[in-house]
Design a protein around this motif. Structure first.
Motif, PDB file in Angstrom:
ATOM      1  N   PRO A  50      -6.957   3.362  15.290  1.00 13.02           N
ATOM      2  CA  PRO A  50      -6.456   4.684  14.906  1.00 13.02           C
ATOM      3  C   PRO A  50      -6.380   4.904  13.403  1.00 13.02           C
ATOM      4  O   PRO A  50      -6.345   6.055  12.955  1.00 13.02           O
ATOM      5  N   LYS A  51      -6.344   3.825  12.625  1.00 13.20           N
ATOM      6  CA  LYS A  51      -6.254   3.994  11.173  1.00 13.20           C
ATOM      7  C   LYS A  51      -7.564   4.558  10.611  1.00 13.20           C
ATOM      8  O   LYS A  51      -7.555   5.473   9.789  1.00 13.20           O
ATOM      9  N   SER A  52      -8.686   4.016  11.057  1.00  9.76           N
ATOM     10  CA  SER A  52      -9.979   4.472  10.548  1.00  9.76           C
ATOM     11  C   SER A  52     -10.541   5.634  11.349  1.00  9.76           C
ATOM     12  O   SER A  52     -11.342   6.418  10.825  1.00  9.76           O
ATOM     13  N   CYS A  53     -10.129   5.771  12.621  1.00 15.80           N
ATOM     14  CA  CYS A  53     -10.691   6.819  13.487  1.00 15.80           C
ATOM     15  C   CYS A  53      -9.601   7.621  14.188  1.00 15.80           C
ATOM     16  O   CYS A  53      -9.529   7.629  15.428  1.00 15.80           O
ATOM     17  N   PRO A  54      -8.727   8.300  13.447  1.00 17.66           N
ATOM     18  CA  PRO A  54      -7.680   9.099  14.089  1.00 17.66           C
ATOM     19  C   PRO A  54      -8.264  10.388  14.685  1.00 17.66           C
ATOM     20  O   PRO A  54      -8.834  11.217  13.981  1.00 17.66           O
ATOM     21  N   ILE A  55      -8.143  10.550  15.979  1.00 17.48           N
ATOM     22  CA  ILE A  55      -8.740  11.690  16.660  1.00 17.48           C
ATOM     23  C   ILE A  55      -7.929  12.969  16.401  1.00 17.48           C
ATOM     24  O   ILE A  55      -6.717  13.002  16.581  1.00 17.48           O
ATOM     25  N   THR A 170       1.350   6.764  -2.043  1.00 18.80           N
ATOM     26  CA  THR A 170       1.534   6.125  -0.740  1.00 18.80           C
ATOM     27  C   THR A 170       2.466   6.950   0.144  1.00 18.80           C
ATOM     28  O   THR A 170       2.192   7.173   1.325  1.00 18.80           O
ATOM     29  N   ASP A 171       3.559   7.411  -0.435  1.00 16.32           N
ATOM     30  CA  ASP A 171       4.538   8.190   0.326  1.00 16.32           C
ATOM     31  C   ASP A 171       3.945   9.507   0.823  1.00 16.32           C
ATOM     32  O   ASP A 171       4.161   9.900   1.973  1.00 16.32           O
ATOM     33  N   ILE A 172       3.189  10.188  -0.039  1.00 18.21           N
ATOM     34  CA  ILE A 172       2.612  11.481   0.345  1.00 18.21           C
ATOM     35  C   ILE A 172       1.594  11.302   1.459  1.00 18.21           C
ATOM     36  O   ILE A 172       1.617  12.019   2.467  1.00 18.21           O
ATOM     37  N   THR A 173       0.696  10.335   1.304  1.00 20.46           N
ATOM     38  CA  THR A 173      -0.373  10.185   2.298  1.00 20.46           C
ATOM     39  C   THR A 173       0.155   9.646   3.626  1.00 20.46           C
ATOM     40  O   THR A 173      -0.455   9.885   4.675  1.00 20.46           O
ATOM     41  N   SER A 174       1.294   8.976   3.602  1.00 24.08           N
ATOM     42  CA  SER A 174       1.877   8.474   4.856  1.00 24.08           C
ATOM     43  C   SER A 174       2.334   9.613   5.764  1.00 24.08           C
ATOM     44  O   SER A 174       2.548   9.405   6.964  1.00 24.08           O
ATOM     45  N   LEU A 175       2.472  10.829   5.203  1.00 24.31           N
ATOM     46  CA  LEU A 175       2.850  11.994   5.994  1.00 24.31           C
ATOM     47  C   LEU A 175       1.686  12.521   6.817  1.00 24.31           C
ATOM     48  O   LEU A 175       1.858  13.433   7.629  1.00 24.31           O
ATOM     49  N   PHE A 176       0.481  11.952   6.616  1.00 22.86           N
ATOM     50  CA  PHE A 176      -0.731  12.436   7.272  1.00 22.86           C
ATOM     51  C   PHE A 176      -1.373  11.335   8.127  1.00 22.86           C
ATOM     52  O   PHE A 176      -2.498  10.916   7.875  1.00 22.86           O
ATOM     53  N   PRO A 177      -0.677  10.868   9.165  1.00 25.82           N
ATOM     54  CA  PRO A 177      -1.227   9.766   9.961  1.00 25.82           C
ATOM     55  C   PRO A 177      -2.550  10.100  10.632  1.00 25.82           C
ATOM     56  O   PRO A 177      -3.393   9.215  10.822  1.00 25.82           O
ATOM     57  N   LYS A 178      -2.775  11.363  10.994  1.00 29.16           N
ATOM     58  CA  LYS A 178      -4.049  11.743  11.617  1.00 29.16           C
ATOM     59  C   LYS A 178      -5.165  11.929  10.594  1.00 29.16           C
ATOM     60  O   LYS A 178      -6.305  12.219  10.960  1.00 29.16           O
ATOM     61  N   MET A 179      -4.834  11.769   9.317  1.00 28.95           N
ATOM     62  CA  MET A 179      -5.828  11.864   8.242  1.00 28.95           C
ATOM     63  C   MET A 179      -5.922  10.520   7.517  1.00 28.95           C
ATOM     64  O   MET A 179      -6.116  10.450   6.322  1.00 28.95           O
ATOM     65  N   HIS A 180      -5.702   9.445   8.245  1.00 30.65           N
ATOM     66  CA  HIS A 180      -5.760   8.046   7.807  1.00 30.65           C
ATOM     67  C   HIS A 180      -4.456   7.530   7.226  1.00 30.65           C
ATOM     68  O   HIS A 180      -4.312   6.322   7.030  1.00 30.65           O
ATOM     69  N   GLY A 181      -3.507   8.418   6.904  1.00 25.87           N
ATOM     70  CA  GLY A 181      -2.181   7.974   6.504  1.00 25.87           C
ATOM     71  C   GLY A 181      -2.132   7.178   5.214  1.00 25.87           C
ATOM     72  O   GLY A 181      -2.920   7.412   4.287  1.00 25.87           O
ATOM     73  N   ALA A 182      -1.209   6.238   5.144  1.00 23.93           N
ATOM     74  CA  ALA A 182      -1.011   5.423   3.941  1.00 23.93           C
ATOM     75  C   ALA A 182      -2.212   4.518   3.705  1.00 23.93           C
ATOM     76  O   ALA A 182      -2.990   4.235   4.624  1.00 23.93           O
ATOM     77  N   PRO A 183      -2.404   4.057   2.469  1.00 21.16           N
ATOM     78  CA  PRO A 183      -3.554   3.198   2.168  1.00 21.16           C
ATOM     79  C   PRO A 183      -3.529   1.886   2.946  1.00 21.16           C
ATOM     80  O   PRO A 183      -2.464   1.383   3.316  1.00 21.16           O
ATOM     81  N   VAL A 184      -4.733   1.341   3.170  1.00 20.81           N
ATOM     82  CA  VAL A 184      -4.838   0.034   3.844  1.00 20.81           C
ATOM     83  C   VAL A 184      -4.852  -1.102   2.839  1.00 20.81           C
ATOM     84  O   VAL A 184      -4.645  -2.264   3.197  1.00 20.81           O
ATOM     85  N   HIS A 185      -5.100  -0.775   1.560  1.00 21.31           N
ATOM     86  CA  HIS A 185      -5.115  -1.811   0.526  1.00 21.31           C
ATOM     87  C   HIS A 185      -4.879  -1.160  -0.829  1.00 21.31           C
ATOM     88  O   HIS A 185      -5.316  -0.040  -1.093  1.00 21.31           O
ATOM     89  N   ILE A 186      -4.181  -1.888  -1.692  1.00 17.80           N
ATOM     90  CA  ILE A 186      -3.916  -1.430  -3.057  1.00 17.80           C
ATOM     91  C   ILE A 186      -4.208  -2.588  -4.005  1.00 17.80           C
ATOM     92  O   ILE A 186      -3.726  -3.708  -3.798  1.00 17.80           O
ATOM     93  N   GLY A 187      -5.034  -2.318  -5.019  1.00 14.29           N
ATOM     94  CA  GLY A 187      -5.292  -3.354  -6.011  1.00 14.29           C
ATOM     95  C   GLY A 187      -6.653  -4.001  -5.896  1.00 14.29           C
ATOM     96  O   GLY A 187      -7.661  -3.318  -5.692  1.00 14.29           O
ATOM     97  N   ASP A 188      -6.709  -5.314  -6.032  1.00 13.49           N
ATOM     98  CA  ASP A 188      -7.938  -6.088  -6.156  1.00 13.49           C
ATOM     99  C   ASP A 188      -8.929  -5.795  -5.026  1.00 13.49           C
ATOM    100  O   ASP A 188      -8.679  -6.131  -3.861  1.00 13.49           O
ATOM    101  N   PRO A 189     -10.080  -5.171  -5.352  1.00 12.00           N
ATOM    102  CA  PRO A 189     -11.046  -4.825  -4.297  1.00 12.00           C
ATOM    103  C   PRO A 189     -11.689  -6.037  -3.644  1.00 12.00           C
ATOM    104  O   PRO A 189     -12.111  -5.966  -2.486  1.00 12.00           O
ATOM    105  N   SER A 190     -11.750  -7.166  -4.359  1.00 15.14           N
ATOM    106  CA  SER A 190     -12.394  -8.354  -3.789  1.00 15.14           C
ATOM    107  C   SER A 190     -11.636  -8.881  -2.570  1.00 15.14           C
ATOM    108  O   SER A 190     -12.210  -9.565  -1.715  1.00 15.14           O
ATOM    109  N   GLU A 191     -10.349  -8.551  -2.466  1.00 11.07           N
ATOM    110  CA  GLU A 191      -9.554  -9.022  -1.340  1.00 11.07           C
ATOM    111  C   GLU A 191      -9.987  -8.396  -0.014  1.00 11.07           C
ATOM    112  O   GLU A 191      -9.668  -8.921   1.055  1.00 11.07           O
TER     113      GLU A 191
END
Length: 256
Positions: A50-55, A170-191
């Motif tokens: 549901p995080k990547s594909c919220p219907i 993070t707080d703002i985007t968490s209000l939009f769970p059907k639009m992917h919601g909060a970030p899945v990662h913050i910071g170092d892209p190599s992780e």
């Protein structure tokens, strides 16, 4: 611009590029069109991921008008479509009515473009919008949960955010769970398996300045990575960044 005006411009060939920053305050969605025989497996895939594909909406076989967009035609109202066969991108089309079939089931999946207007209202700068570019998107090593033929890596969108505004974003985007919601990662892209942040798999890189942190949100381009990985026999999607824009406003979405 109203979404109905944008859809008219798209049908007339007057808008053939990305929709980032367009019709701000309205819901935008990703597109997946599949033959009916694969629809249940994909619906199960969205349920498991549901995080990547919220219907947002599923149209029954053969239908092409969204209930959230009056007089819309999903076959003609997206600037650019991708057609996949057996895991290969075989064609890019501005309209798909000429290949449409009555057994096609349409999935409309939430898009992070929807919450961008709320970030801007929160005084969080978005450079790709300021520079009229597409958002940068990357294929990661984060694996989705398999359902039928559908499996593969998660795709993420990246926005560089000033360090002191990371929690607010993070707080703002968490209000939009059907639009992917909060970030899945913050910071170092190599992780998450991104070897070179300057070379996105889709979209445009806009730089990361001193005092900024890259933030990564799950992305509705994930089904395209899944189509490539799982060699789905036939699938139509939007071109990354070219979304379906609904008449449904952010305010209406947030009230639900």
């Amino acid at each position: 611009m109203l979404p109905s005006d944008l859809r008219t411009n798209i049908r007339n060939g007057q808008h053939q590029t990305h929709t980032s920053g367009v019709c701000q305050n309205y819901v935008q969605t990703n597109l997946v069109v599949l033959p009916k025989e694969y629809a249940f497996d994909f619906l199960l895939f969205t349920t498991r991921n549901p995080k990547s594909c919220p219907i947002v909406e599923v149209l029954e076989a053969g239908q092409f008008e969204s209930q959230y967009a009056k007089d819309s035609d999903i076959r003609r109202d997206i600037p650019l479509y991708h057609v996949y066969e057996h895991g290969q991108l075989v064609e890019k089309k501005h309209q798909i009515d000429d290949v449409w079939r009555d057994d096609f089931v349409t999935f409309l999946i939430g898009c992070s473009f929807t919450f961008e207007s709320q970030l801007i209202k929160g005084d969080i700068p978005l450079r790709h919008i300021e520079e009229n570019k597409n958002v940068a998107m990357y294929t990661t090593t984060i694996q989705t949960e398999k359902a039928g033929v559908f499996e593969g890596p998660m795709v993420v969108s990246m926005r560089p955010i000033p360090d002191h505004l990371v929690q607010k974003a993070t707080d703002i985007t968490s209000l939009f769970p059907k639009m992917h919601g909060a970030p899945v990662h913050i910071g170092d892209p190599s992780e998450i398996g991104i070897k070179d942040i300057t070379k996105p798999d889709y979209g445009d890189f806009v730089g990361i300045k001193d005092g900024e942190t890259p933030m990564f949100w799950a992305c509705g381009v994930t089904p395209q990575a899944v189509a490539l990985h799982g060699k789905v026999p036939f699938m139509i999607t939007h071109s990354p960044g070219c979304m379906f824009v609904m008449d449904w406003s952010n305010e209406e979405y947030l009230r639900e």
